[in-house]
Each structure stands twice: as structure tokens, then as C-alpha cells.
Design a protein around this motif. Sequence first.
Motif, PDB file in Angstrom:
ATOM      1  N   ARG A   1       0.685  -1.310  -0.092  1.00  0.00           N
ATOM      2  CA  ARG A   1      -0.291  -0.194   0.098  1.00  0.00           C
ATOM      3  C   ARG A   1       1.053   1.175  -0.008  1.00  0.00           C
ATOM      4  NH1 ARG A   1      -5.425  -0.039   1.033  1.00  0.00           N
ATOM      5  NH2 ARG A   1      -5.537   1.920   2.457  1.00  0.00           N
ATOM      6  N   ILE A   2       1.855   1.061   0.472  1.00  0.00           N
ATOM      7  CA  ILE A   2       3.071   2.267   0.643  1.00  0.00           C
ATOM      8  C   ILE A   2       3.528   2.454  -0.681  1.00  0.00           C
ATOM      9  CG2 ILE A   2       5.021   3.157   1.324  1.00  0.00           C
ATOM     10  CD1 ILE A   2       4.407   2.015   4.244  1.00  0.00           C
ATOM     11  N   ARG A   3       3.878   1.305  -1.327  1.00  0.00           N
ATOM     12  CA  ARG A   3       4.278   1.226  -2.931  1.00  0.00           C
ATOM     13  C   ARG A   3       3.376   1.897  -3.860  1.00  0.00           C
ATOM     14  NH1 ARG A   3       7.476  -2.374  -6.532  1.00  0.00           N
ATOM     15  NH2 ARG A   3       6.487  -2.137  -8.733  1.00  0.00           N
ATOM     16  N   ASP A   4       2.007   1.458  -3.616  1.00  0.00           N
ATOM     17  CA  ASP A   4       1.017   2.315  -4.405  1.00  0.00           C
ATOM     18  C   ASP A   4       1.056   3.561  -4.191  1.00  0.00           C
ATOM     19  OD1 ASP A   4      -1.752   2.027  -5.935  1.00  0.00           O
ATOM     20  OD2 ASP A   4      -2.117   2.961  -3.808  1.00  0.00           O
ATOM     21  N   ARG A   5       0.910   4.046  -2.896  1.00  0.00           N
ATOM     22  CA  ARG A   5       0.775   5.434  -2.906  1.00  0.00           C
ATOM     23  C   ARG A   5       2.096   6.229  -3.351  1.00  0.00           C
ATOM     24  NH1 ARG A   5      -3.181   9.023  -1.689  1.00  0.00           N
ATOM     25  NH2 ARG A   5      -2.188  11.097  -1.654  1.00  0.00           N
ATOM     26  N   VAL A   6       3.187   5.633  -3.230  1.00  0.00           N
ATOM     27  CA  VAL A   6       4.509   6.280  -3.835  1.00  0.00           C
ATOM     28  C   VAL A   6       4.226   6.447  -5.334  1.00  0.00           C
ATOM     29  CG1 VAL A   6       7.035   5.850  -4.208  1.00  0.00           C
ATOM     30  CG2 VAL A   6       6.071   5.466  -1.966  1.00  0.00           C
ATOM     31  N   ILE A   7       3.766   5.431  -6.049  1.00  0.00           N
ATOM     32  CA  ILE A   7       3.528   5.688  -7.301  1.00  0.00           C
ATOM     33  C   ILE A   7       2.504   6.848  -7.780  1.00  0.00           C
ATOM     34  CG2 ILE A   7       2.777   4.343  -9.414  1.00  0.00           C
ATOM     35  CD1 ILE A   7       3.697   1.754  -8.247  1.00  0.00           C
TER      36      ILE A   7
ATOM     37  N   ILE B   1      11.806  14.068  -4.097  1.00  0.00           N
ATOM     38  CA  ILE B   1      11.915  13.143  -2.588  1.00  0.00           C
ATOM     39  C   ILE B   1      11.085  13.679  -1.816  1.00  0.00           C
ATOM     40  CG2 ILE B   1      13.419  12.430  -0.955  1.00  0.00           C
ATOM     41  CD1 ILE B   1      15.538  11.957  -3.264  1.00  0.00           C
ATOM     42  N   VAL B   2      11.367  15.119  -1.466  1.00  0.00           N
ATOM     43  CA  VAL B   2      10.570  15.688  -0.305  1.00  0.00           C
ATOM     44  C   VAL B   2       8.898  15.609  -0.682  1.00  0.00           C
ATOM     45  CG1 VAL B   2      10.016  18.131   0.759  1.00  0.00           C
ATOM     46  CG2 VAL B   2      12.596  17.334   0.156  1.00  0.00           C
ATOM     47  N   TYR B   3       8.378  15.975  -1.742  1.00  0.00           N
ATOM     48  CA  TYR B   3       7.072  15.796  -2.043  1.00  0.00           C
ATOM     49  C   TYR B   3       6.452  14.444  -1.731  1.00  0.00           C
ATOM     50  CZ  TYR B   3       2.875  16.236  -5.039  1.00  0.00           C
ATOM     51  OH  TYR B   3       1.409  16.172  -5.716  1.00  0.00           O
ATOM     52  N   VAL B   4       7.036  13.404  -2.298  1.00  0.00           N
ATOM     53  CA  VAL B   4       6.525  12.148  -2.014  1.00  0.00           C
ATOM     54  C   VAL B   4       6.655  11.435  -0.365  1.00  0.00           C
ATOM     55  CG1 VAL B   4       6.759   9.610  -2.626  1.00  0.00           C
ATOM     56  CG2 VAL B   4       6.822  11.400  -4.354  1.00  0.00           C
ATOM     57  N   VAL B   5       7.906  11.982   0.093  1.00  0.00           N
ATOM     58  CA  VAL B   5       7.876  11.329   1.836  1.00  0.00           C
ATOM     59  C   VAL B   5       6.793  12.222   2.458  1.00  0.00           C
ATOM     60  CG1 VAL B   5       9.305  11.775   3.669  1.00  0.00           C
ATOM     61  CG2 VAL B   5      10.294  11.008   1.418  1.00  0.00           C
ATOM     62  N   LYS B   6       6.526  13.639   2.036  1.00  0.00           N
ATOM     63  CA  LYS B   6       5.566  14.192   2.636  1.00  0.00           C
ATOM     64  C   LYS B   6       3.906  13.785   2.438  1.00  0.00           C
ATOM     65  CE  LYS B   6       3.920  19.068   3.494  1.00  0.00           C
ATOM     66  NZ  LYS B   6       2.926  19.234   2.636  1.00  0.00           N
TER      67      LYS B   6
ATOM     68  N   LEU C   1       3.797  10.112   4.371  1.00  0.00           N
ATOM     69  CA  LEU C   1       3.624  10.567   5.681  1.00  0.00           C
ATOM     70  C   LEU C   1       2.126  10.704   5.877  1.00  0.00           C
ATOM     71  CD1 LEU C   1       6.507  12.631   7.124  1.00  0.00           C
ATOM     72  CD2 LEU C   1       5.475  10.608   8.138  1.00  0.00           C
ATOM     73  N   GLU C   2       1.425  11.663   5.184  1.00  0.00           N
ATOM     74  CA  GLU C   2       0.231  12.255   5.184  1.00  0.00           C
ATOM     75  C   GLU C   2      -0.924  11.090   4.886  1.00  0.00           C
ATOM     76  OE1 GLU C   2      -0.222  15.791   3.040  1.00  0.00           O
ATOM     77  OE2 GLU C   2       0.887  16.774   4.391  1.00  0.00           O
ATOM     78  N   ASN C   3      -0.607  10.289   4.123  1.00  0.00           N
ATOM     79  CA  ASN C   3      -1.661   9.264   3.668  1.00  0.00           C
ATOM     80  C   ASN C   3      -1.324   7.774   3.849  1.00  0.00           C
ATOM     81  OD1 ASN C   3      -3.613  11.134   2.018  1.00  0.00           O
ATOM     82  ND2 ASN C   3      -1.724  11.752   1.435  1.00  0.00           N
ATOM     83  N   ARG C   4      -0.472   7.588   4.310  1.00  0.00           N
ATOM     84  CA  ARG C   4      -0.225   6.049   4.897  1.00  0.00           C
ATOM     85  C   ARG C   4       0.296   5.801   6.304  1.00  0.00           C
ATOM     86  NH1 ARG C   4      -3.000   5.336   1.139  1.00  0.00           N
ATOM     87  NH2 ARG C   4      -2.774   4.098  -0.694  1.00  0.00           N
ATOM     88  N   LYS C   5      -0.335   6.595   7.165  1.00  0.00           N
ATOM     89  CA  LYS C   5      -0.075   6.633   8.340  1.00  0.00           C
ATOM     90  C   LYS C   5      -0.114   5.125   9.203  1.00  0.00           C
ATOM     91  CE  LYS C   5       0.058  10.833  11.026  1.00  0.00           C
ATOM     92  NZ  LYS C   5       0.178  11.800   9.871  1.00  0.00           N
TER      93      LYS C   5
END
Length: 432
Positions: free
Chosen positions: A134-140, A245-250, A253-257
Motif C-alpha cells: 500500500r505504501i508502494r501504491d501511494r509512492v507511485i 523526494i521531499v514531495y513524495v515523503v510528505k 506521511l500524510e496518507n499512509r500513517k
Amino acid sequence: MTTTKTTISHLADHVGTTVTLQGWLYNKSSKGKLHFIQLRDGTGFCQCVAFKKNVGDELFDELGALGQESSLAITGEVAADDRAPGGFEIKVSGAKVYQAAEDYPITPKDHGVDFLHNQRHLWLRSKRQWALLRIRDRVIFSLRTFFAEREFLNMDAPIFTPNACEGTSNLFEVGYFDTKAYLTQSGQLYGEAGAMAHRNIFTFGPTFRAEKSKTRRHLTEFWMLEPEMAFAELEDVIQLAEDMIVYVVKDVLENRKVELEALERDFAKLEAITGDFPRLTYDEAAKILDEHPDSDFVYGEDFGAKDETILSEMHNQPTVVTHYPADFKSFYMKRDESGTKALCVDILGSEGVGEIIGGSQREEDADVLKQRVLEHELPLDAFGWYMDLRKFGSVPHGGFGLGLERFVGWIAGVEHVRETIPFPRMMTRLTP
Ligand code: 4AD
């Protein structure tokens, strides 16, 4: 009684009402006239409490006999409960069993890595693996959004290719009718053609390398996202990578707590990723490694995994390393004024993770590029089309490749890339 069909991810909208969830039995414990059923439904995990007096003897016994991963629908009232994992609990009033499973091979006890990989088709259901994908999906999703916002065109590259992009030593050769082809190592060269047509583009797809290494950082099939920009120099490439990188990490953090919590990820480590990444040239990095007792680094060679770990443990943000010796870098990289260093960049994830991004400014001069192809003993005729890009309106341009599995692993705090792709392919693994 009327019930609403919903999913665990939407329970917050149904507190105090009766709902039906469809899922699988993740875990179960019983105490006298009470069953605690951990239900997973793909969207989350939820505790369901079944009292004998509420469900009747027959259903109570049926639930009690259910094995792990049995499929069922559970009906009950939603209660908000801070102590419950996920924050909600279902007070079970009814249930319907789709299939009663027995002897599920992956039990809550510890299993060996090889065993789990042989069971990958089932292992995907475990909470940790569920969270990771699910984190992978969100990163994509987040990567695509980032590039869409910046008006980069998604233009994918072919998978069958006639030539190498990243050296010939790890090419997968496949039969292609009466000739042969290679599985792509990188979409970059095609991305460069795209950048000359659309200015800023990105390719995103599977890439293949016959890596004989069995490290935690290497897959033979991995996904790479590669932006390419016309009218861009090394500095623009670095800035884009850093912003991304900054955009995706943020965003993660917001959407995959919930998922990061399931992985026991230290949030502070991710919150520290705010930009202005520390920078080193290859020479500066070499000096640090020379003085480091654990490094057997030799000047003039590429950094080994241990060296990257040392460098990336030094800061709480990713480290940007530039200007490697051109000798061991790819043929297409432009060189700096000295003629010996490449205008290239590697970005190392923090926490010892090592390289997650490799990129460069590209050589835009047709004659110099031809010279490099010959020096690298690459077949010039296979690169005819690529040379055309320098003959017809050549401009300074550059880009980078982000290894998706390493990036996801770094964000999720997971050591090995084999867990950050649904079905990993490695030197010693082709199944399931
Ligand atoms: O540094 P690399 O080889 O760069 C390229 O392929 C360029 N053509 C990219 C470009 O400029 N468009 O690979 C880029 C990234 C690495 O930083 C790493 O994250 C990942 O791809 N990578 C791998 N990931 C998993 N397994 C492997 N075997 C990998 N090899 C590279």
C-alpha cells in the motif's frame, strides 16, 4: 434488520450503525462464550467480537471452528474504541462463511525468509506485506501526481531493445524471431527522444538487469521512474530529484500513517526530509571513506555497498554525490571542464540505505558522443537513432532514474528490496 455493506477503511462513517464487512479471518482467539475475530478485508484490519448469546449456538460454533484465512461476511454494530487496533470494533450479530479454510501455511509464528518467499502468493496477505504494497501504491500515485503537476508528459519506453544503455555486462538477451533483443536496462535513451519532442517527460516501467549479486539492494526486475528534461543542466536534475523526494515523503506521511505504523516506522526520520540535502563531490566522499576504518574503498573506483552505507549514515537527509570519475560511468554522460569527471549525480537515501537515484547531464555534442560510444565498444549502428537526437536541434538536457523498490524500502524503513515489489525476481528466484 437493514445493514450497509462497507469496508474497514470506511468504518468511521458508520459508528453506531450495523454494517456488513466481507473479508478473511486473519487471526482468532476465544475466551469462554466469546470469540475475538481479527478480520482483514484488503482495506484494513478490524477486531470483531462475537458473544455466544448474540449470534446463537450454531453460528458461535461455526465461527469457533474457522481456520485462518477462511472467507466470511460479518454483520454487526460499529463501535469506536481507541484501544482497538484501527480504532473500531464490530459487535457481531451475524455472519456468513464463504469458505472454511484449513491448515493455512503462514501462521502468526516466525517463518524463514525462503519459506515465506515460496508462499509469496499468500504472504501478500500478511499485515507487513499489505502495508508495504500500500505504501508502494501511494509512492507511485504520488510520483505521478508530482510530475503531472509539473507538466511532465508520461512517455513510456519499450521493453525489447536492440542495444545496451547501462553497460553490456548485465544484459538479459532474449530471442526475437530470427534475431536477438535485450530486455531494457533503462528507458533513458528513449526518454531523451521524448524530451526533444515534449520538453519534459518521464518514463516509468519495469527494467531488467542480470545482476549476479545477491545483495539486499538488487533485483533482476525492478521498476524505474526516469524523468528527462530538455534545456536542463546537472543542477536542474538535482533540484528536480530533491523536490520529488521531499514531495513524495510528505505525501506518504500524510496518507499512509496506518501502514507506516504497522511497519513500526520512526516518523521522525521521515519528517526530517525537508530539502537542502547535504552534498559531496566524489573526491570529498572519497576523502571521508579513506579516513574511515570500515571502508576498503579504492580511489578511482565506484563506491561499494559498504561505502554507500557509511556515506548515507552521516546525515538525516539523503546525500547528493556528484562528479564521479567519468571512466567507470555511462557513455552518455557529459563531462565537466576537467574532462575526467562526469556531470552526474547519485542520491543516497539516509539511514544507511545507499543509492536510490542515479542521473546526469547528457553529452549533447554529436562528435563527442560518437567518440564515447566507440570508447565503450558499443555498436555504433544500433545507436544511429540516438545520434540523430544530437544532429537535429541538440540542447543541454538531463535526467535521472529512481529505483522504485529502493525508494519504497527507504521510506518504509525496510531493509530488503525483495519485500517492496509484489513478486520479486532475483538471481535465485523466479517463482511464484
Ligand atoms: O544508476 P542507474 O543504473 O541509472 C540508470 O539506469 C540511468 N539510465 C537513469 C537515468 O539517468 N535515466 O539506475 C538508477 C536507479 C538506481 O539508483 C537504483 O535505485 C535503481 O535504479 N537500480 C536498481 N534497483 C533494484 N535492483 C537493481 N538491480 C537496480 N539497479 C539499479
